[in-house]
Design a protein around this motif. Structure first.
Motif, mmCIF file in Angstrom:
data_model
loop_
_atom_site.group_PDB
_atom_site.id
_atom_site.type_symbol
_atom_site.label_atom_id
_atom_site.label_comp_id
_atom_site.label_asym_id
_atom_site.label_seq_id
_atom_site.Cartn_x
_atom_site.Cartn_y
_atom_site.Cartn_z
ATOM 1 N N LEU A 56 -8.205 3.050 -9.374
ATOM 2 C CA LEU A 56 -9.112 4.180 -9.571
ATOM 3 C C LEU A 56 -9.744 4.093 -10.951
ATOM 4 C CD1 LEU A 56 -6.990 7.146 -8.122
ATOM 5 C CD2 LEU A 56 -8.505 5.587 -6.898
ATOM 6 N N MET A 116 -3.836 10.400 -11.729
ATOM 7 C CA MET A 116 -3.591 11.124 -10.482
ATOM 8 C C MET A 116 -2.241 10.736 -9.896
ATOM 9 S SD MET A 116 -6.054 11.082 -7.140
ATOM 10 C CE MET A 116 -7.521 11.460 -8.100
ATOM 11 N N TYR A 128 0.819 -1.222 0.000
ATOM 12 C CA TYR A 128 0.000 0.000 0.000
ATOM 13 C C TYR A 128 0.847 1.264 0.000
ATOM 14 C CZ TYR A 128 0.913 -1.077 4.911
ATOM 15 O OH TYR A 128 1.524 -1.408 6.087
ATOM 16 N N ARG A 129 2.169 1.123 0.107
ATOM 17 C CA ARG A 129 3.022 2.304 -0.020
ATOM 18 C C ARG A 129 3.196 2.715 -1.481
ATOM 19 N NH1 ARG A 129 7.361 0.820 4.415
ATOM 20 N NH2 ARG A 129 6.682 2.192 6.078
ATOM 21 N N HIS A 130 2.736 1.883 -2.394
ATOM 22 C CA HIS A 130 2.903 2.183 -3.818
ATOM 23 C C HIS A 130 1.619 2.718 -4.415
ATOM 24 C CE1 HIS A 130 6.870 0.252 -3.969
ATOM 25 N NE2 HIS A 130 6.364 -0.568 -3.063
ATOM 26 N N ALA A 131 1.784 3.701 -5.299
ATOM 27 C CA ALA A 131 0.621 4.347 -5.914
ATOM 28 C C ALA A 131 -0.245 3.341 -6.666
ATOM 29 C CB ALA A 131 1.081 5.458 -6.855
ATOM 30 N N GLN A 180 4.068 8.443 8.293
ATOM 31 C CA GLN A 180 5.508 8.180 8.363
ATOM 32 C C GLN A 180 6.230 8.880 7.204
ATOM 33 O OE1 GLN A 180 6.499 4.050 7.812
ATOM 34 N NE2 GLN A 180 8.219 4.165 9.239
ATOM 35 N N ALA A 198 1.519 4.500 7.265
ATOM 36 C CA ALA A 198 2.598 4.628 6.278
ATOM 37 C C ALA A 198 2.647 6.044 5.712
ATOM 38 C CB ALA A 198 2.394 3.620 5.149
ATOM 39 N N TYR A 222 -8.189 9.804 -2.305
ATOM 40 C CA TYR A 222 -9.279 9.748 -3.279
ATOM 41 C C TYR A 222 -10.040 8.430 -3.147
ATOM 42 C CZ TYR A 222 -11.722 10.325 -7.743
ATOM 43 O OH TYR A 222 -12.674 10.455 -8.721
ATOM 44 N N HIS A 223 -9.292 7.368 -2.900
ATOM 45 C CA HIS A 223 -9.905 6.048 -2.750
ATOM 46 C C HIS A 223 -10.863 6.013 -1.551
ATOM 47 C CE1 HIS A 223 -10.118 1.606 -2.275
ATOM 48 N NE2 HIS A 223 -9.943 1.618 -3.582
ATOM 49 N N CYS A 270 -3.020 0.740 8.473
ATOM 50 C CA CYS A 270 -1.674 0.518 7.933
ATOM 51 C C CYS A 270 -1.329 1.599 6.912
ATOM 52 C CB CYS A 270 -1.568 -0.851 7.260
ATOM 53 S SG CYS A 270 -1.650 -2.217 8.399
ATOM 54 N N ILE A 271 -2.291 1.886 6.038
ATOM 55 C CA ILE A 271 -2.072 2.893 4.995
ATOM 56 C C ILE A 271 -1.803 4.262 5.622
ATOM 57 C CG2 ILE A 271 -3.170 4.187 3.119
ATOM 58 C CD1 ILE A 271 -4.770 1.600 2.469
ATOM 59 N N ARG A 276 -3.747 9.284 -3.996
ATOM 60 C CA ARG A 276 -4.604 8.181 -4.456
ATOM 61 C C ARG A 276 -5.322 7.492 -3.304
ATOM 62 N NH1 ARG A 276 -3.429 6.445 -9.920
ATOM 63 N NH2 ARG A 276 -4.096 4.335 -9.439
ATOM 64 N N GLN A 277 -4.625 7.314 -2.167
ATOM 65 C CA GLN A 277 -5.309 6.660 -1.051
ATOM 66 C C GLN A 277 -6.425 7.554 -0.523
ATOM 67 O OE1 GLN A 277 -5.146 7.213 2.639
ATOM 68 N NE2 GLN A 277 -4.321 9.251 2.174
ATOM 69 N N HIS A 294 -6.478 -2.455 7.446
ATOM 70 C CA HIS A 294 -5.829 -2.053 6.201
ATOM 71 C C HIS A 294 -5.702 -0.524 6.120
ATOM 72 C CE1 HIS A 294 -4.349 -2.476 2.174
ATOM 73 N NE2 HIS A 294 -5.343 -1.783 1.652
ATOM 74 N N TYR A 345 -3.692 1.373 -5.520
ATOM 75 C CA TYR A 345 -5.036 1.938 -5.468
ATOM 76 C C TYR A 345 -5.674 1.931 -6.855
ATOM 77 C CZ TYR A 345 -3.018 3.124 -1.074
ATOM 78 O OH TYR A 345 -2.386 3.016 0.140
ATOM 79 N N PHE A 379 1.048 8.204 -3.960
ATOM 80 C CA PHE A 379 0.257 7.246 -3.179
ATOM 81 C C PHE A 379 -0.631 7.985 -2.173
ATOM 82 C CE2 PHE A 379 2.157 6.042 1.143
ATOM 83 C CZ PHE A 379 0.964 5.680 1.752
#
Lengths: 94, 322
Positions: A87, A94, A79-82, B80, B77, B173-174, B73-74, B170-171, B70, A85, B167
């Motif tokens: 979309l 984005m 989840y650290r990577h774009a 951080q 991160a 927006y998600h 965790c996101i 995007r998170q 989940h 997600y 990221f």
């Protein structure tokens, strides 16, 4: 020779705005001499605009063999990577 | 290099500096630079760093309350990452001769500011979505532009930060997308959050170009590459569609596509509110600063312990050598 001359690591900035990059090492009596040697050995074809020399013994390095324990548990965090997600296509840039 | 400078008059040295900037060359830490360029950069970079660190507060407050493991965790991160971005930026400012202690002291004394957006509270889970989508989205627009800033270490820091920032948006927006596609109540929560964060997000780009105190000189020195209004327009243009896609409404009755300009027209920001928050009277200014001061003071024992441990190791080594 290496018995009495120190080893230096050489880093060169090829162009303004870029990071210095490691290019190799050499032996020299002192930092000033190391800088001159580095110029003579590593930049004969205008490879750089700035040189760093650092005593090799001053470099503290992690070992690739220790990766598993050293980086653990970074690999299980996708989840650290774009890309993690999903979309809709219209906004996916984005 | 020293030689050529002693042979030149101060005006010539300054001209040479400007010529370098005009030629799109970067300025590096050991180059000669006007004192005001240095001060201007220290101000901007340290305030950017403070924003990253203060920005951890509204989100950090939601880590324990995120709706799933989940999401926890996101968020963890992401927060951080923000701490890490603060570090990159403080380090870039340090290459200009500013010390970390001075910068933190200036923040605590109120001389250095941070992004006003973080003086708004994160009241609901949707706010965590809005912060990622809108606040990080606005920050990215600004930071993408700053990748071309004239000071090398700042520009390189921005490249690194932008890579990690995608990221974050995007998170966020998600989260908004998920809420907007949920129950009526969840969708209302998402809309309410957009309503509260939209205008403060537009304020992040600062005053209009004509009223911006540092803009003209910063543009000449290419510390800033695009004006406040240009960047704001860019953000509006890209964000309106993102809201439409998930069925949310941007809270601006004046928002309208202008075919002629090829951009959205949008309403006027409440500049009184902007000035009030900048001046220290937003909803959370006092709380944010007080929390930072407390965290810094309560962390003193850790810094002391590190020093004490180093002293002990040195004494042991000395004893062995004796």
């Amino acid at each position: 020779m290496s018995e009495h001359m120190k080893l230096y690591e050489v880093f060169i900035r090829s162009r303004r705005g870029l990071d210095h990059k490691h290019v190799g090492s050499l032996h020299a009596e002192d930092p000033a001499q190391a800088l001159e040697y580095a110029r003579d050995v590593y930049t004969r074809r205008s490879e750089g605009v700035s040189i760093w020399v650092v005593n090799s013994s001053d470099i503290v390095a992690s070992q690739e063999g220790d990766c598993e324990s050293f980086y653990d548990p970074l690999d299980d965090k996708p989840y650290r990577h774009a890309t993690h997600y999903q979309l809709p296509d219209e906004v996916n840039n984005m | 290099m020293t030689k050529e400078h002693t042979e030149q008059s101060p005006a010539e040295v300054e001209q040479r500096f400007q010529t370098r900037i005009d030629a799109e060359e970067k300025i590096e830490p050991k180059d000669w630079m006007p004192e005001k360029y240095r001060q201007n950069l220290i101000r901007q970079i340290s305030q950017h760093a403070h924003s990253e660190v203060i920005g951890m507060q509204p989100e950090g407050n939601w880590i324990t309350r995120a709706p799933s493991l989940h999401r926890k965790c996101i968020l963890l991160a992401k927060v951080q990452d923000e701490g890490g971005h603060g570090l990159y930026l403080y380090s870039a400012a340090e290459t200009l001769g500013a010390s970390r202690e001075e910068m933190v002291e200036a923040l605590h004394a109120g001389r250095a500011k941070y992004a006003s957006i973080f003086n708004y509270p994160a009241l609901t889970w949707a706010d965590i979505g809005a912060i990622g989508w809108l606040v990080d989205g606005a920050a990215i627009v600004n930071q993408v532009s700053l990748q071309r800033t004239s000071y090398g270490p700042y520009a390189r820091g921005m490249v690194r930060i932008c890579k990690e920032e995608s990221f974050h948006q995007r998170q966020g927006y998600h989260i908004m997308m998920t809420l907007a596609g949920g129950t009526e109540e969840q969708k209302a929560m998402a809309q309410d959050s957009l309503n509260r964060f939209w205008w403060p997000s537009l304020m992040m780009f600062g005053p209009h170009d004509a009223e911006s105190a540092h803009s003209a000189q910063s543009m000449k020195w290419k510390i800033k590459r695009q004006s406040n209004d240009e960047l704001r327009q860019k953000f509006v243009d890209q964000t309106v569609k993102q809201a439409e896609v998930i069925g949310l409404t941007v809270p601006d009755p004046d928002l309208k596509w202008n075919e002629e300009r090829g951009h959205y027209d949008f309403g006027e920001i409440d500049w009184e509110e902007f000035n009030r928050v900048i001046a220290g009277d937003g909803l959370c200014n006092r709380q944010r600063l007080a929390h930072h001061v407390t965290a810094h003071e309560e962390g003193q024992w850790v810094r002391d312990a590190i020093t004490a441990y180093e002293d002990k190791k040195r004494q042991r080594a000395d004893r062995r050598a004796a």
